[in-house]
Design a protein around this motif. Sequence first.
Motif, mmCIF file in Angstrom:
data_model
loop_
_atom_site.group_PDB
_atom_site.id
_atom_site.type_symbol
_atom_site.label_atom_id
_atom_site.label_comp_id
_atom_site.label_asym_id
_atom_site.label_seq_id
_atom_site.Cartn_x
_atom_site.Cartn_y
_atom_site.Cartn_z
ATOM 1 N N HIS A 119 0.894 -1.660 9.150
ATOM 2 C CA HIS A 119 1.226 -3.081 9.110
ATOM 3 C C HIS A 119 0.118 -3.899 9.796
ATOM 4 O O HIS A 119 -0.310 -4.940 9.276
ATOM 5 N N MET A 120 -0.335 -3.423 10.946
ATOM 6 C CA MET A 120 -1.394 -4.114 11.685
ATOM 7 C C MET A 120 -2.696 -4.128 10.894
ATOM 8 O O MET A 120 -3.396 -5.147 10.847
ATOM 9 N N PHE A 121 -3.027 -2.988 10.299
ATOM 10 C CA PHE A 121 -4.291 -2.880 9.578
ATOM 11 C C PHE A 121 -4.357 -3.852 8.400
ATOM 12 O O PHE A 121 -5.341 -4.601 8.247
ATOM 13 N N VAL A 122 -3.338 -3.859 7.573
ATOM 14 C CA VAL A 122 -3.347 -4.741 6.398
ATOM 15 C C VAL A 122 -3.396 -6.203 6.832
ATOM 16 O O VAL A 122 -4.176 -7.004 6.281
ATOM 17 N N HIS A 123 -2.589 -6.558 7.829
ATOM 18 C CA HIS A 123 -2.559 -7.948 8.298
ATOM 19 C C HIS A 123 -3.921 -8.357 8.872
ATOM 20 O O HIS A 123 -4.427 -9.454 8.605
ATOM 21 N N THR A 124 -4.527 -7.467 9.649
ATOM 22 C CA THR A 124 -5.815 -7.766 10.286
ATOM 23 C C THR A 124 -6.927 -7.904 9.255
ATOM 24 O O THR A 124 -7.709 -8.867 9.296
ATOM 25 N N VAL A 125 -7.018 -6.959 8.341
ATOM 26 C CA VAL A 125 -8.116 -6.963 7.362
ATOM 27 C C VAL A 125 -8.025 -8.169 6.436
ATOM 28 O O VAL A 125 -9.043 -8.836 6.160
ATOM 29 N N VAL A 126 -6.835 -8.485 5.954
ATOM 30 C CA VAL A 126 -6.682 -9.655 5.082
ATOM 31 C C VAL A 126 -7.015 -10.938 5.853
ATOM 32 O O VAL A 126 -7.620 -11.868 5.298
ATOM 33 N N SER A 127 -6.680 -10.982 7.131
ATOM 34 C CA SER A 127 -7.049 -12.138 7.960
ATOM 35 C C SER A 127 -8.562 -12.243 8.101
ATOM 36 O O SER A 127 -9.123 -13.351 8.129
ATOM 37 N N CYS A 128 -9.234 -11.091 8.186
ATOM 38 C CA CYS A 128 -10.702 -11.086 8.243
ATOM 39 C C CYS A 128 -11.306 -11.630 6.950
ATOM 40 O O CYS A 128 -12.358 -12.289 6.968
ATOM 41 N N TYR A 129 -10.645 -11.370 5.836
ATOM 42 C CA TYR A 129 -11.123 -11.906 4.570
ATOM 43 C C TYR A 129 -11.069 -13.440 4.575
ATOM 44 O O TYR A 129 -11.929 -14.102 3.971
ATOM 45 N N ILE A 130 -10.065 -13.999 5.253
ATOM 46 C CA ILE A 130 -9.991 -15.455 5.382
ATOM 47 C C ILE A 130 -11.162 -15.965 6.216
ATOM 48 O O ILE A 130 -11.779 -16.988 5.886
ATOM 49 N N VAL A 131 -11.489 -15.250 7.289
ATOM 50 C CA VAL A 131 -12.637 -15.635 8.130
ATOM 51 C C VAL A 131 -13.909 -15.656 7.287
ATOM 52 O O VAL A 131 -14.689 -16.625 7.331
ATOM 53 N N GLY A 132 -14.143 -14.600 6.513
ATOM 54 C CA GLY A 132 -15.351 -14.524 5.692
ATOM 55 C C GLY A 132 -15.408 -15.605 4.631
ATOM 56 O O GLY A 132 -16.460 -16.223 4.414
#
Length: 449
Positions: free
Chosen positions: A180-193
């Motif tokens: 759950h943490m991994f998917v939420h974190t990585v998708v949030s990183c995509y928003i940053v990029g």
Amino acid sequence: MSDVLLLSRFQFAITVFYHFLFVPLTIGLVILVAFMETQYVRTKNPLYRQMADFWGKLFTINFVLGVVTGITMEFQFGTNWSEYSKYMGDIFGSPLAIEALAAFFLESTFMGIWLFGKDKISPKLRAFSMWMVALGTNISALWIITANGFMQNPVGYVLRNGRVELENFWALVTNPYAWHMFVHTVVSCYIVGSFFVMAVSAYHLLRKQHVEFFQKSFKYALIFGLVAATATPFIGHKSASFAAKMQPAKGAALEAVWETQEGLPFHIIQIPDPENERNLVEFLTIPKLGSYFYTHSFDGKVTGFDQIPKDERPNVTIVFYSFRLMVALGLYFLAVVWYGFYLYRKNKLLESKRYLKLVMYSVLLPYIAINAGWTVAEVGRQPWTVYGLMRTAEAVSPISLSQIIFSLVSLVIFYTILLIADVYLMIKYAKKGPYASSDVKGGEVQHVS
């Protein structure tokens, strides 16, 4: 709380904060660069070659400085948190070793091939190399979050000889909390990029510089951000509700729930008063919606602080406001990308200077949102380092106050210098725009159809 414990926690928080200024952009931007490399292979259009070179240069600056800040962070497990390392080393060491030997070497090797083999390898190999870097960065995040996931939800272990030992590696890597943490974190990183690329593109579009180049860059980042920002509320909700289920104290802190109840209402405007264990303000209330957020049932039972001992509660104020800030910014990103998509579909993007300025000035907000999310995850776990197994006070090293002060001051100075260097280089090359070449004439990037 002792001074050594307080300063050790503060030092690690500062270290993670500095490091996490680089990581989200690395994970988010690499996907776009890899896509641009692929587009060049597919179309042979030199515009994509220049796009991959320009955004790849900014990615490289961020990647290098991110590696430096990450290396120093790991040393603190031995210097400041040696008791934790003794107790948890058998569990914590495995995913970190895999991350270093597999993910880091994968991304660094292919990063070197992409960077230094620019004029020596084929476009297909360059594209493949960047996709391998993207894979490596995501795998790296997975293993690090796997280690953190055990701290949040211990699984696959046995207590033996006064320490935690790994018994079931499969249980460790399939820990639902970590995923759950991994998917939420990585998708949030995509928003940053995506917001980074959109903001830099907006800067140049407002000045009518390299319009075709940055219009296309903006388009791809907008679509990327649209997918990520639209998915994030659903992913985030699943992650938060699961966290509340596994850690009732964190769950109670998310919405400042003081009394256990069924049919919990949701207050859009709320001000908690932890000292008196109540809320000072509860305004714009929606009946039973709180229970639905927590349990997916309007009549679900939500555990409040009345069933949680005071010595097992996190800092409610920090967790509550960090969570609200993260959610508010997530909704803001959603509105920004969908409105941008509307303007793009209507061919009004270049005409909307207000929107371009809004995007440009929003470049730092995804960083704030993602760090607020990690604040919720880490502060919400307190007073535990390993939830239910080891308290934070038990994990700190037996070191003197003078030692921690020296290392803290040195670390802040060192990291601040790195941050200044990163910001300077990123702004310098972002403002410079794509490289001048024979393909750039009159402020426009010319390309072959």
